[in-house]
Design an enzyme around this catalytic site. Structure first.
Site, mmCIF file in Angstrom:
data_model
loop_
_atom_site.group_PDB
_atom_site.id
_atom_site.type_symbol
_atom_site.label_atom_id
_atom_site.label_comp_id
_atom_site.label_asym_id
_atom_site.label_seq_id
_atom_site.Cartn_x
_atom_site.Cartn_y
_atom_site.Cartn_z
ATOM 1 N N ILE A 31 0.818 -1.306 0.075
ATOM 2 C CA ILE A 31 -0.128 -0.010 -0.125
ATOM 3 C C ILE A 31 0.816 1.196 -0.025
ATOM 4 C CG2 ILE A 31 -0.344 0.309 2.349
ATOM 5 C CD1 ILE A 31 -3.375 0.610 1.991
ATOM 6 N N GLN A 94 10.757 -4.356 10.863
ATOM 7 C CA GLN A 94 9.376 -5.396 10.731
ATOM 8 C C GLN A 94 8.445 -4.450 11.264
ATOM 9 O OE1 GLN A 94 9.589 -9.328 11.952
ATOM 10 N NE2 GLN A 94 7.666 -9.780 10.968
ATOM 11 N N HIS A 100 6.744 -11.682 5.529
ATOM 12 C CA HIS A 100 6.326 -11.338 4.325
ATOM 13 C C HIS A 100 7.692 -11.318 3.822
ATOM 14 C CE1 HIS A 100 6.086 -7.883 7.117
ATOM 15 N NE2 HIS A 100 6.716 -7.130 6.038
HETATM 16 P P1 5GP Z 1 7.665 -4.459 7.258
HETATM 17 O O1 5GP Z 1 7.937 -3.016 7.611
HETATM 18 O O2 5GP Z 1 7.068 -5.418 8.230
HETATM 19 O O3 5GP Z 1 8.816 -5.349 6.448
HETATM 20 O O4 5GP Z 1 6.730 -4.334 5.966
HETATM 21 C C1 5GP Z 1 5.347 -4.241 6.070
HETATM 22 C C2 5GP Z 1 4.863 -3.675 4.858
HETATM 23 O O5 5GP Z 1 3.259 -3.594 4.621
HETATM 24 C C3 5GP Z 1 5.078 -2.131 4.445
HETATM 25 O O6 5GP Z 1 5.746 -2.067 3.141
HETATM 26 C C4 5GP Z 1 3.739 -1.461 4.484
HETATM 27 O O7 5GP Z 1 3.769 -0.562 3.513
HETATM 28 C C5 5GP Z 1 2.661 -2.703 4.239
HETATM 29 N N1 5GP Z 1 1.466 -2.446 4.507
HETATM 30 C C6 5GP Z 1 0.962 -1.896 6.045
HETATM 31 N N2 5GP Z 1 -0.372 -1.979 5.770
HETATM 32 C C7 5GP Z 1 -0.698 -2.391 4.659
HETATM 33 C C8 5GP Z 1 -2.024 -2.482 4.099
HETATM 34 O O8 5GP Z 1 -2.959 -2.440 4.899
HETATM 35 N N3 5GP Z 1 -2.084 -3.187 2.935
HETATM 36 C C9 5GP Z 1 -1.099 -3.562 2.166
HETATM 37 N N4 5GP Z 1 -1.172 -3.849 0.860
HETATM 38 N N5 5GP Z 1 0.112 -3.276 2.710
HETATM 39 C C10 5GP Z 1 0.502 -2.704 3.979
#
Ligand code: 5GP
Ligand code: ZN
Length: 114
Positions: A31, A94, A100
């Site tokens: 997103i 994270q 993911h």
């Molecule tokens: P992390 O920071 O945990 O490695 O990555 C989490 C990812 O999830 C981020 O890149 C963030 O933009 C994405 N994300 C957070 N909320 C949502 C959402 O509601 N929908 C989608 N499609 N991605 C999300």
């Protein structure tokens, strides 16, 4: 897991922009894209991080990478290249605790560690 955002994408309780799906894996658009093309690939089985996934869903790791191969090949991204990133924990940045794999593509990406 009932309060997990990504599990809600898997169950269909919440909608997201899905680009790939099979029995084991879901791929969808991030997103807040950090590159021209930014996708997230997950195993449908909930684990909190990649280390936990290696302990309890190692076949899911293989399935996710197979899905990324299939998707990027069909999307033509294998030709130009892409980056796969998995963050773990606080220092890894994270923020969502359903393991993911970020797939970043669509432009030349900066180099690491500089
Ligand atoms: P992390 O920071 O945990 O490695 O990555 C989490 C990812 O999830 C981020 O890149 C963030 O933009 C994405 N994300 C957070 N909320 C949502 C959402 O509601 N929908 C989608 N499609 N991605 C999300
Ligand atoms: Zn989950």
């Amino acid at each position: 897991m009932s309060d997990c955002l990504f599990c809600k994408f898997v169950s269909g309780e919440l909608k997201t922009d899905i680009v790939f799906e099979n029995d084991q894996v879901l791929g969808f658009k991030d997103i807040y894209p950090q590159a021209k093309e930014h996708y997230l690939f997950i195993s449908k089985k909930h684990t909190e991080n990649i280390n936990e996934m290696m302990s309890s869903d190692s076949e899911g790791v293989l399935a996710v990478y197979a899905a990324i191969k299939e998707f990027t090949t069909e999307a033509g991204l294998s030709d130009t290249g892409f980056r796969v990133v998995t963050n773990l924990g606080r220092d890894g940045g994270q923020t969502i605790f359903h393991t993911h794999f970020h797939v970043l593509a669509g432009e030349a990406l900066g180099s690491f560690g500089s």
